[in-house]
Design an enzyme around this catalytic site. Structure first.
Site, PDB file in Angstrom:
ATOM      1  N   HIS A 187       0.925  -1.352   0.130  1.00 13.94           N
ATOM      2  CA  HIS A 187       0.034  -0.022   0.117  1.00 13.94           C
ATOM      3  C   HIS A 187       0.801   1.203   0.047  1.00 13.94           C
ATOM      4  CE1 HIS A 187      -4.251  -0.568   0.107  1.00 13.94           C
ATOM      5  NE2 HIS A 187      -4.243  -1.645   1.058  1.00 13.94           N
ATOM      6  N   GLU A 405       1.590 -16.218 -14.584  1.00 10.23           N
ATOM      7  CA  GLU A 405       2.131 -16.113 -13.442  1.00 10.23           C
ATOM      8  C   GLU A 405       3.089 -17.269 -12.909  1.00 10.23           C
ATOM      9  OE1 GLU A 405      -1.620 -14.715 -10.695  1.00 10.23           O
ATOM     10  OE2 GLU A 405      -2.053 -16.363 -11.947  1.00 10.23           O
ATOM     11  N   ASP A 429       2.990 -11.896  -9.064  1.00  6.38           N
ATOM     12  CA  ASP A 429       3.093 -13.535  -8.678  1.00  6.38           C
ATOM     13  C   ASP A 429       4.440 -14.027  -9.781  1.00  6.38           C
ATOM     14  OD1 ASP A 429       1.783 -14.475  -6.787  1.00  6.38           O
ATOM     15  OD2 ASP A 429      -0.146 -14.497  -7.779  1.00  6.38           O
ATOM     16  N   CYS A 476      -0.929  -6.920 -16.085  1.00 11.62           N
ATOM     17  CA  CYS A 476      -1.887  -6.287 -15.079  1.00 11.62           C
ATOM     18  C   CYS A 476      -1.294  -6.520 -13.735  1.00 11.62           C
ATOM     19  CB  CYS A 476      -3.233  -7.345 -15.069  1.00 11.62           C
ATOM     20  SG  CYS A 476      -2.832  -8.854 -14.882  1.00 11.62           S
TER      21      CYS A 476
END
Length: 543
Positions: A187, A405, A429, A476
């Site tokens: 974050h 991934e 990932d 993404c």
């Protein structure tokens, strides 16, 4: 005396120099005693304390907008979580614990479960720690932990920052952020970029420094001692983007949003997203004791698809399993959940769950008018990809792809592209598996830097395969949110970029100043580099 120099992972562009202000460390573990004489009275103190904490966070939320407001509102909701409150109250009554200790122990059970789960769930552990410390401080009559009030522009230094702390930062007072822990997908990284604050995470040793000031380079990750004078202030003005993903030579690249809820979808649409490159469907399942019905899922998906009528939306099927345990799936305990039965692997044992989700997605697509595709997570082989595409077609969904991934999927991209309509690379990932480095662990955060040449070379290999097959390839992961790296990805053949809504304008504006020739030169330079810092410098040279 030579000046101190440290290196971390640069996660938000810009340079700044100024005096150091330290964020206080987390509260110490509350004591077991003294035992309360009246346990029911002691237990009754817990709920009011959580209400005070929640109210303070909601008041702060009203002063900010966008991602910052959403983070503060989410943290406030966690403070009022009935299960946490009841668990703490029970510990007071049953074990005669002081209220503060009971809250600490109750929260620890939640935190341990989240950390053990890994992945998305582990990312929530920091939020619970923040709530725990705020409620404990309230019960003990201590100042709330977090960022102190800043009287002048400063460089903030911390072990890590809670999402609520980062969300409340004033960019006119915070010149830069440096944390000892954290990673590129935290974050702190996402919000620092949205606020235009230079930031470096996983900077080992910064807490041990005793210096008047620091100079922080959010591009290179370099942190060095300064005299404490304010000399720079980040990236400055906000980017302006017209909402169309296009290079200056006319080459089109879709700039899309990553969403996981109706609120995310609304924010992405408002920020100008041309569609959605990653619709995470887990929000529909995470709190469900039983599998949601097809009708319930359809309604939930419609709410997310509604802002994107006539626009492309890629829906990722349920990415759950051992690392995101869902009660109705009855998962068996696993010693290493990140490498266990997760993502599409769950559907091999429970295909009916996937079939019902695909049915709901098809129904929501028809009613919303969005141009919907589906993709499967955690695909490892071409055979798995073919199995998924067949089930999607059977459900009436015309366009189906897979996530890349797992390194084996990247290495088998040519075979996979023979059976799918598109592929999308999840760089978060993929990096974690390429480097065998938990993306939530600060000690290995440098390995999860999306500029790592080994990761870039694997992406380039997938890009070559997609170009040869004439099929679209998206990215993404957080790599797509870095404007400079976005150009590198386009130079490798990537045709769409999907990111958090706060990054859309920066990336879109950067693309408008680049051409395909420049992007390809930047890609070649980055791919030839031997380390992330050199890769960044090489990519910046043609611009």
């Amino acid at each position: 005396m030579s000046s101190a120099r440290l290196s971390g992972v640069g996660v938000s562009s810009g340079r700044a120099s100024g005096p150091v202000v330290r964020v206080a460390e987390a509260l110490p573990e509350p004591p077991l005693g003294p035992r309360p004489a009246e346990t029911k009275m002691e237990a009754s103190r817990i709920r009011p304390a959580t209400e005070v904490v929640a109210q303070r966070l909601m008041e702060r939320a009203k002063t900010v907008e966008g991602e910052a407001r959403a983070v503060l509102e989410t943290t406030a909701a966690m403070a009022g979580d009935p299960s946490l409150i009841k668990s703490a109250e029970k510990l007071v009554v049953d074990e005669s614990l002081p209220a503060a200790r009971a809250v600490y122990q109750a929260a620890q059970k939640f935190i341990a479960a989240l950390q053990a789960a890994g992945g998305y769930m582990a990312e929530r552990a920091r939020d619970v720690q923040d709530v725990r410390d705020r409620v404990v401080a309230e019960l003990l009559g201590l100042p709330a932990p977090g960022v102190p009030d800043l009287t002048s522009p400063s460089v903030l230094v911390a072990r890590d920052l809670a999402p609520a702390d980062t969300a409340g930062l004033d960019p006119t007072k915070v010149l830069a952020l440096v944390t000892e822990e954290g990673g590129p997908t935290s974050h702190t990284a996402i919000l620092a970029r949205s606020l235009g604050i230079p930031a470096v995470v996983a900077c080992r040793g910064v807490l041990a420094l005793d210096v008047p000031g620091l100079e922080v380079d959010g591009d290179t990750g370099q942190v060095r001692e300064s005299d404490g004078k304010v000399r720079a202030a980040g990236t400055g003005k906000k980017a302006v983007w017209n909402g169309v993903g296009v290079l200056k030579d006319g080459h089109r690249v879709k700039v899309l949003g990553n969403v996981g809820s109706p609120a995310d979808a609304a924010a992405a649409a408002a920020a100008g997203a041309e569609g959605v490159g990653l619709f995470r469907t887990e929000f529909c399942f995470l709190d469900a004791a039983e599998e949601p019905t097809v009708a319930e899922q359809t309604a939930a998906y419609e709410a997310v698809l509604a802002p994107f009528k006539g626009k492309p939306v890629v829906v990722r099927t349920l990415d759950a399993g051992a690392d995101k345990p869902l009660a109705f799936l009855n998962p068996d305990p696993e010693p290493n959940p990140a490498l266990g039965v997760r993502g599409l692997r769950v559907a091999f044992d429970r295909p009916e769950v996937l079939d019902r989700q695909l049915q709901a997605i098809a129904a929501a697509a028809a009613s919303s008018g969005a141009d919907v595709s589906v993709m499967a997570p955690m695909v490892a082989t071409a055979a798995e990809a073919s199995w998924f595409v067949a089930r999607a077609r059977q459900a009436g969904i015309a366009r189906a792809g897979v996530m890349v991934e797992v390194p084996s999927a990247a290495l088998s991209a040519r075979e996979i592209l023979q059976v799918v309509d598109f592929i999308s690379i999840g760089t978060n990932d993929l990096a974690q598996y390429v480097f065998a480095a938990d993306r939530q662990l600060g000690g290995v955060a440098a390995l999860n830097d999306p500029w790592q040449p080994a990761l870039l070379r694997l992406i380039a290999q997938v890009g070559e395969a997609a170009t040869a097959a004439g099929k679209p390839i998206g990215v993404c992961g957080e790599a797509a949110a870095d404007p400079l790296l976005a150009c590198v990805l386009i130079g490798m053949g990537v045709t769409s970029l999907s990111m958090n809504h706060t990054a859309l304008a920066d990336v879109g504006a950067k693309l408008a100043t680049s051409s395909m020739d420049i992007c390809q030169l930047a890609a070649r330079g980055a791919l030839a580099a031997g380390d992330p810092g050199t890769a960044k410098l090489a990519a910046r040279a043609p611009h």
